[in-house]
Write a protein that holds these residues in place. Sequence first.
Motif, mmCIF file in Angstrom:
data_model
loop_
_atom_site.group_PDB
_atom_site.id
_atom_site.type_symbol
_atom_site.label_atom_id
_atom_site.label_comp_id
_atom_site.label_asym_id
_atom_site.label_seq_id
_atom_site.Cartn_x
_atom_site.Cartn_y
_atom_site.Cartn_z
ATOM 1 N N LEU A 94 53.899 -85.936 19.928
ATOM 2 C CA LEU A 94 55.058 -85.107 19.554
ATOM 3 C C LEU A 94 55.959 -84.809 20.742
ATOM 4 O O LEU A 94 57.174 -84.764 20.620
ATOM 5 N N ILE A 95 55.345 -84.558 21.916
ATOM 6 C CA ILE A 95 56.171 -84.172 23.060
ATOM 7 C C ILE A 95 56.546 -85.376 23.913
ATOM 8 O O ILE A 95 57.235 -85.226 24.920
ATOM 9 N N LEU A 96 56.088 -86.575 23.534
ATOM 10 C CA LEU A 96 56.450 -87.767 24.282
ATOM 11 C C LEU A 96 57.333 -88.708 23.465
ATOM 12 O O LEU A 96 58.414 -89.101 23.897
ATOM 13 N N ALA A 97 56.873 -89.078 22.272
ATOM 14 C CA ALA A 97 57.546 -90.126 21.514
ATOM 15 C C ALA A 97 58.896 -89.694 20.953
ATOM 16 O O ALA A 97 59.865 -90.454 20.984
ATOM 17 N N VAL A 98 58.970 -88.472 20.432
ATOM 18 C CA VAL A 98 60.210 -88.049 19.772
ATOM 19 C C VAL A 98 61.402 -88.026 20.728
ATOM 20 O O VAL A 98 62.434 -88.638 20.436
ATOM 21 N N ARG B 124 67.353 -96.199 11.799
ATOM 22 C CA ARG B 124 66.260 -96.922 12.452
ATOM 23 C C ARG B 124 65.569 -96.039 13.492
ATOM 24 O O ARG B 124 64.332 -96.039 13.605
ATOM 25 N N THR B 125 66.380 -95.276 14.240
ATOM 26 C CA THR B 125 65.815 -94.392 15.265
ATOM 27 C C THR B 125 64.922 -93.341 14.634
ATOM 28 O O THR B 125 63.816 -93.062 15.121
ATOM 29 N N ARG B 126 65.383 -92.739 13.559
ATOM 30 C CA ARG B 126 64.584 -91.701 12.886
ATOM 31 C C ARG B 126 63.280 -92.293 12.353
ATOM 32 O O ARG B 126 62.216 -91.663 12.443
ATOM 33 N N THR B 127 63.367 -93.512 11.802
ATOM 34 C CA THR B 127 62.161 -94.171 11.298
ATOM 35 C C THR B 127 61.161 -94.413 12.422
ATOM 36 O O THR B 127 59.953 -94.158 12.279
ATOM 37 N N ILE B 128 61.663 -94.886 13.568
ATOM 38 C CA ILE B 128 60.781 -95.157 14.713
ATOM 39 C C ILE B 128 60.178 -93.862 15.244
ATOM 40 O O ILE B 128 58.991 -93.808 15.595
ATOM 41 N N LEU C 138 59.620 -91.009 13.588
ATOM 42 C CA LEU C 138 58.597 -90.534 12.650
ATOM 43 C C LEU C 138 57.352 -91.419 12.684
ATOM 44 O O LEU C 138 56.223 -90.930 12.628
ATOM 45 N N GLN C 139 57.598 -92.724 12.794
ATOM 46 C CA GLN C 139 56.477 -93.660 12.872
ATOM 47 C C GLN C 139 55.623 -93.377 14.102
ATOM 48 O O GLN C 139 54.392 -93.323 14.024
ATOM 49 N N SER C 140 56.294 -93.163 15.248
ATOM 50 C CA SER C 140 55.568 -92.873 16.488
ATOM 51 C C SER C 140 54.762 -91.583 16.357
ATOM 52 O O SER C 140 53.619 -91.493 16.817
ATOM 53 N N VAL C 141 55.376 -90.584 15.728
ATOM 54 C CA VAL C 141 54.708 -89.288 15.576
ATOM 55 C C VAL C 141 53.483 -89.407 14.683
ATOM 56 O O VAL C 141 52.366 -89.003 15.061
#
Length: 565
Positions: A224-228, A512-516, A518-521
């Motif tokens: 959460l504190i890295l990927a987003v 696409r950014t939002r998808t990535i 959320l996917q990362s999270v």
Amino acid sequence: MLAGLLLQIVTALRRGDVGLDIVAALSMSAALGFGEPLAGNVVALMYAGGQLLETFAAGRARQEMTALLGRVAHTAMRYAGSSLEEVPIDSILPGDRLLIRHGEVLPVDGTIAGSRAELDMSALTGESIPVHLLPGAEALSGATLTGDPVDLLVTRPAAESTYAGIVRLVEAAQSSKAPMARLADRYAMGFLVLTVLLAGAAWILSQDPLRALAVLVVATPCPLILAVPVAIISGLSRTARMGVLVKHGGMLEALARVDTAILDKTGTLTAGLPAVTAIRAVPGVTEDDVLYRAASLDQASGHSVAAALIQAASARAVILSTPSATVEQAGEGLHGQVDGRLTAVGGLDYVTTQLTAGSFATLAEGLPIAAMTVAVAIEGRPWGLILLQDAIRPDAVASLAALRAAGIRRIVLASGDRADIAQAIGTELGVDTSLGDLKPADKLALLTLEKSATGLVMMVGDGVNDAPALAAADIGVAMGARGAAASSEAAGVVLLVDALAPLAKAIVIAKRTRTIALQSVFVGLGLSLAAMLAAALGYLPPVQGALLQEAIDVAVILNALRALR
């Protein structure tokens, strides 16, 4: 390390921010308290490494935005009589004539003088193909001269130039709150509570404090504190490369979910400047002669229509003469001497009052609804009519189709122009609804209505009168290259180039950014939770858990950087 982290947490709590740094502090404190200094050191190293990775990734993601700031010119070569002098750009004033040399960045806005210019506009538009501008054409600051040296007639001081405005917006965007902090905040508290409960349960049920420590260690730092932040900064950087400045991560998130667009007409779907579309001349008179008389006289006027006539004459290579004894009636027209003959130019009503014989009735038959008419009379007799229109942008139809392909379900044209003109243009463009005669308050009412009927609403405009609606919209988009400063300040998204086409690309990037993100999270959290359960059951000692979590964090950061592509 721990002392600094605790101070950071206390400062954040005073601001009302509850972050996942608390988990890191708990795990390091527990490691020291339970006599596991190696695990504490690994957590500290891992946490510092995670922050370093995030900083590196964020710096990589911001490259396109930072590149904009590095192109600002500081001096320019200005003509002083027959010589040249190098002066600071702050001292440049409208009317100055500058020499722009090959490879130099245009420091201010102006018009090309003398010869044709070849410009690289990629810093503003993302388009690598050079643009060729004829003498008299407007050139925007921030472009790079790739051809032979040319002269530039300054139209705006440096502080008001297009590129200076872009730089101010970029600096504001870079200093704003961490991108999409709202998304992380949404889940941070829940993850923090779950981590503490799971660690406590593991300790109580096993009577082994090291299991609780292992759970805390595995939860540190956290996707959460890295990927987003990395994903969203990447998205902001990518849109900037496309010529769209999104001011903060929350606006990028909203842009990804918008489904209704309200577009102003003038300056957004149309060029915003009148252009000559046709010339009607009386028998025995050529079109070029009508334009010659009108443009020659209009050299004494500062009206936008006068500028359009002069530009049309230049495009047709019509050489103008100097007028004399001119008298202008503001907003109506003017009369004076051109080559020793009394000439009148202006609206039909004004020029008709200057006639001593004949009328414009025959020439005026079947005038288009959206046309602006300039009448020309010589020695009290009709000479011709010049028709001008605020032409639809060449890319307008394709841009609206791209917006629909990007997920916009409803497009509304909202204009302060006459309702019949708005309707005609709306029909030609194929929008869902066309509304005219709208005042700023009417546009605000329209926004309220659309918000209640649909989802997120985007407003696109360029004028001062659009600023209230841009501020009130879920997503306000300003045409920043030519638009008013007030609209750029009020909007959350600014188009850095005078075109609508990049907006659809920005929406696709935002989705696409939002998808990535959320996917990362969710993938990262899923892996972290699985490792936390393994640690709670005693299958993952603290040190090994810390190393595993580090691998997870590196994976989600690398995944988040995909938003740059």
